[in-house]
Design a protein around this motif. Structure first.
Motif, PDB file in Angstrom:
ATOM      1  N   MET A 172       0.817  -1.212   0.000  1.00 46.87           N
ATOM      2  CA  MET A 172       0.000   0.000   0.000  1.00 46.87           C
ATOM      3  C   MET A 172       0.854   1.267   0.000  1.00 46.87           C
ATOM      4  N   PHE A 173       2.160   1.118   0.003  1.00 47.51           N
ATOM      5  CA  PHE A 173       3.037   2.275   0.180  1.00 47.51           C
ATOM      6  C   PHE A 173       3.008   3.246  -0.998  1.00 47.51           C
ATOM      7  N   THR A 174       2.750   2.741  -2.196  1.00 52.73           N
ATOM      8  CA  THR A 174       2.690   3.642  -3.353  1.00 52.73           C
ATOM      9  C   THR A 174       1.581   4.665  -3.167  1.00 52.73           C
ATOM     10  N   TYR A 175       0.418   4.179  -2.727  1.00 51.49           N
ATOM     11  CA  TYR A 175      -0.688   5.108  -2.483  1.00 51.49           C
ATOM     12  C   TYR A 175      -0.364   6.046  -1.322  1.00 51.49           C
ATOM     13  N   VAL A 176       0.266   5.528  -0.281  1.00 48.68           N
ATOM     14  CA  VAL A 176       0.629   6.364   0.868  1.00 48.68           C
ATOM     15  C   VAL A 176       1.576   7.481   0.441  1.00 48.68           C
ATOM     16  N   ASP A 177       2.538   7.150  -0.397  1.00 49.09           N
ATOM     17  CA  ASP A 177       3.473   8.172  -0.884  1.00 49.09           C
ATOM     18  C   ASP A 177       2.738   9.243  -1.691  1.00 49.09           C
ATOM     19  N   GLU A 178       1.792   8.818  -2.519  1.00 49.60           N
ATOM     20  CA  GLU A 178       0.992   9.769  -3.300  1.00 49.60           C
ATOM     21  C   GLU A 178       0.186  10.676  -2.371  1.00 49.60           C
ATOM     22  N   LEU A 179      -0.374  10.074  -1.338  1.00 56.87           N
ATOM     23  CA  LEU A 179      -1.199  10.817  -0.387  1.00 56.87           C
ATOM     24  C   LEU A 179      -0.367  11.853   0.366  1.00 56.87           C
ATOM     25  N   LYS A 180       0.786  11.441   0.830  1.00 53.40           N
ATOM     26  CA  LYS A 180       1.648  12.368   1.572  1.00 53.40           C
ATOM     27  C   LYS A 180       2.095  13.532   0.691  1.00 53.40           C
ATOM     28  N   LYS A 181       2.403  13.233  -0.551  1.00 55.15           N
ATOM     29  CA  LYS A 181       2.803  14.298  -1.478  1.00 55.15           C
ATOM     30  C   LYS A 181       1.645  15.267  -1.711  1.00 55.15           C
ATOM     31  N   LYS A 182       0.442  14.717  -1.812  1.00 53.08           N
ATOM     32  CA  LYS A 182      -0.730  15.551  -2.074  1.00 53.08           C
ATOM     33  C   LYS A 182      -0.970  16.544  -0.944  1.00 53.08           C
ATOM     34  N   VAL A 183      -0.881  16.079   0.298  1.00 51.69           N
ATOM     35  CA  VAL A 183      -1.154  16.988   1.417  1.00 51.69           C
ATOM     36  C   VAL A 183      -0.036  18.013   1.588  1.00 51.69           C
ATOM     37  N   LYS A 184       1.185  17.610   1.302  1.00 51.64           N
ATOM     38  CA  LYS A 184       2.290  18.567   1.392  1.00 51.64           C
ATOM     39  C   LYS A 184       2.167  19.631   0.313  1.00 51.64           C
ATOM     40  N   ASP A 185       1.800  19.200  -0.898  1.00 50.18           N
ATOM     41  CA  ASP A 185       1.616  20.161  -1.992  1.00 50.18           C
ATOM     42  C   ASP A 185       0.466  21.118  -1.699  1.00 50.18           C
ATOM     43  N   ALA A 186      -0.509  20.654  -0.901  1.00 50.04           N
ATOM     44  CA  ALA A 186      -1.651  21.498  -0.548  1.00 50.04           C
ATOM     45  C   ALA A 186      -1.322  22.464   0.584  1.00 50.04           C
ATOM     46  N   GLY A 187      -0.117  22.348   1.123  1.00 51.63           N
ATOM     47  CA  GLY A 187       0.306  23.300   2.139  1.00 51.63           C
ATOM     48  C   GLY A 187       0.075  22.879   3.572  1.00 51.63           C
ATOM     49  N   MET A 188      -0.068  21.590   3.823  1.00 50.22           N
ATOM     50  CA  MET A 188      -0.247  21.153   5.205  1.00 50.22           C
ATOM     51  C   MET A 188       1.008  21.492   6.012  1.00 50.22           C
ATOM     52  N   PRO A 189       0.864  22.190   7.129  1.00 49.00           N
ATOM     53  CA  PRO A 189       2.024  22.524   7.964  1.00 49.00           C
ATOM     54  C   PRO A 189       2.754  21.259   8.414  1.00 49.00           C
ATOM     55  N   SER A 190       4.064  21.327   8.480  1.00 52.20           N
ATOM     56  CA  SER A 190       4.866  20.154   8.821  1.00 52.20           C
ATOM     57  C   SER A 190       4.500  19.588  10.188  1.00 52.20           C
ATOM     58  N   GLU A 191       4.167  20.462  11.128  1.00 55.63           N
ATOM     59  CA  GLU A 191       3.812  19.982  12.469  1.00 55.63           C
ATOM     60  C   GLU A 191       2.513  19.185  12.433  1.00 55.63           C
TER      61      GLU A 191
END
Length: 376
Positions: free
Chosen positions: A119-138
């Motif tokens: 499932m890691f491919t989808y997880v990596d896509e998901l993490k990239k999506k939220v970071k690109d959307a500006g989710m604060p690192s904290e």
């Protein structure tokens, strides 16, 4: 100047906390369900095992949502009697509960399937999506940490459901006696999950809580008897299928592993089983209802628990009744060349798996989205 910067920072925090710009609907959850289904199909998990995978993964997702929105969603701990309390989020840490819900789903989905990391491919896509959307690192780190904590708690709980013990349990002993199940062509596969009735259910108190009527007694000499009439009904129906009936049969053909035989050539067809089919229908219901993320998590979770318990109850009855397949009787006594339209799966006839699990899943979808809803 400092006051102006502070106001800007506060506005940014409020905007993120209230708007959640990375997700506007349940689409990421539908994508996660599809990713898990693809793993189940690829690795040919049997229908009962698939129901277990969906149940634990969806419960993990739900528990995160319940922690983030306790006014509308109640933890399943205690509602499922043997389910322990789940970890609570720390009050001083901001968490994106929808993001954490998806991560928890994927963590558990990955843990109860193989190969590791599926499932890691989808997880990596998901993490990239939220970071690109500006989710604060904290917020990102807090969400990942909380999802991990919940997922590990779910996995610890799952290990006590007797699943591991059934992996090394004794194989089914085929007894060639009239009326009893024996393997069927063309695969002549071993009995599928004969110990599944020993798995710990969730909503049910036990596998035997809901009894089924006794199947008709085997008797092919009494042409007025129920068993004989049932066998002949099956044969007659298959021999005279209309185009619409054929289409309906093909729609519900959820044989996860079908052996195709053409002359001397043999090849397998893999697809989702009944649990995957109903997870897909749940997704359709959510989209038709334009349900939001949290509502959809709850719908998937209710459906998956119903499927899980239905398989346990159904398989308990199947191997207790141990009923012969119509194909076996027809080939032996009526027509040795007769074949059903849909390949017979490797487990006893009674009680119908599709009927039991479909009824259970449909009830939960009615509860989630209302009655009389079409789907294709």
């Amino acid at each position: 100047m400092r006051k102006g910067i502070l106001i800007i920072l506060l506005v940014q925090q409020v905007t993120y906390a209230q708007v959640r710009p990375w997700v506007t609907d349940a689409a990421p959850l539908h994508r996660a369900q599809k990713a898990l289904t693809e793993v189940i199909i690829h690795d040919i998990f049997s229908p009962p095992v698939a129901s277990r995978i969906y149940a634990y993964a969806n419960i993990a997702a739900y528990e995160v949502i319940a922690a983030g929105d306790p006014k509308h969603y109640r933890s399943l701990a205690g509602q499922i009697k043997h389910m322990p309390a789940m970890p609570k989020p720390e009050k001083d840490k901001e968490i994106d509960f929808q993001f954490a819900s998806l991560l928890s789903f994927c963590f558990v989905g990955n843990a109860v399937t193989f190969p590791e990391g599926s499932m890691f491919t989808y997880v990596d896509e998901l993490k990239k999506k939220v970071k690109d959307a500006g989710m604060p690192s904290e917020v990102f780190e807090n969400s990942v940490a909380y999802s991990d904590t919940v997922a590990k708690s779910i996995m610890k709980w799952s290990k006590k459901d007797h699943y591991a013990a059934t992996r090394s349990a004794s194989k089914y002993n085929v007894v060639r006696k009239d009326g009893r199940w024996i393997p069927t062509p063309p695969m002549y596969g071993q009995a599928l999950e004969p110990h599944w009735g020993e798995i710990r259910p969730m909503a049910l108190d036990s596998a035997s809580q809901i009894p089924a009527p006794e199947p008709p007694a085997y008797n092919m000499t009494d042409k007025n008897g129920v068993f004989y009439k049932n066998v002949m009904y099956v044969k007659g129906k298959v021999d005279s299928l209309t185009a619409d009936q054929t289409h309906m049969a093909d729609f519900w053909d959820d044989n996860a592993f079908k052996l195709n035989v053409i002359g001397h050539a043999q090849f397998a067809t893999k697809k989702f089983g009944p649990a995957g089919h109903w997870m897909n229908i749940t997704g359709i219901g959510s989209k038709m209802a334009k349900a939001d993320f949290n509502t959809t998590v709850a719908a998937y979770t209710k459906a998956s628990i119903a499927l899980f318990d239905a398989f346990i109850n159904c398989w308990y009855v199947k191997y207790k009744a141990n009923s012969v397949r119509p194909e076996t009787v027809i080939n032996k006594l009526i027509d040795p060349n007769w074949k059903p339209h849909i390949q017979t799966p490797p487990f006893p006839e009674y009680i119908s798996g599709h009927a039991v699990i479909s009824a259970a899943a449909a009830e939960t979808l009615t509860d989630s989205f209302g009655d009389n809803k079409p789907y294709t």
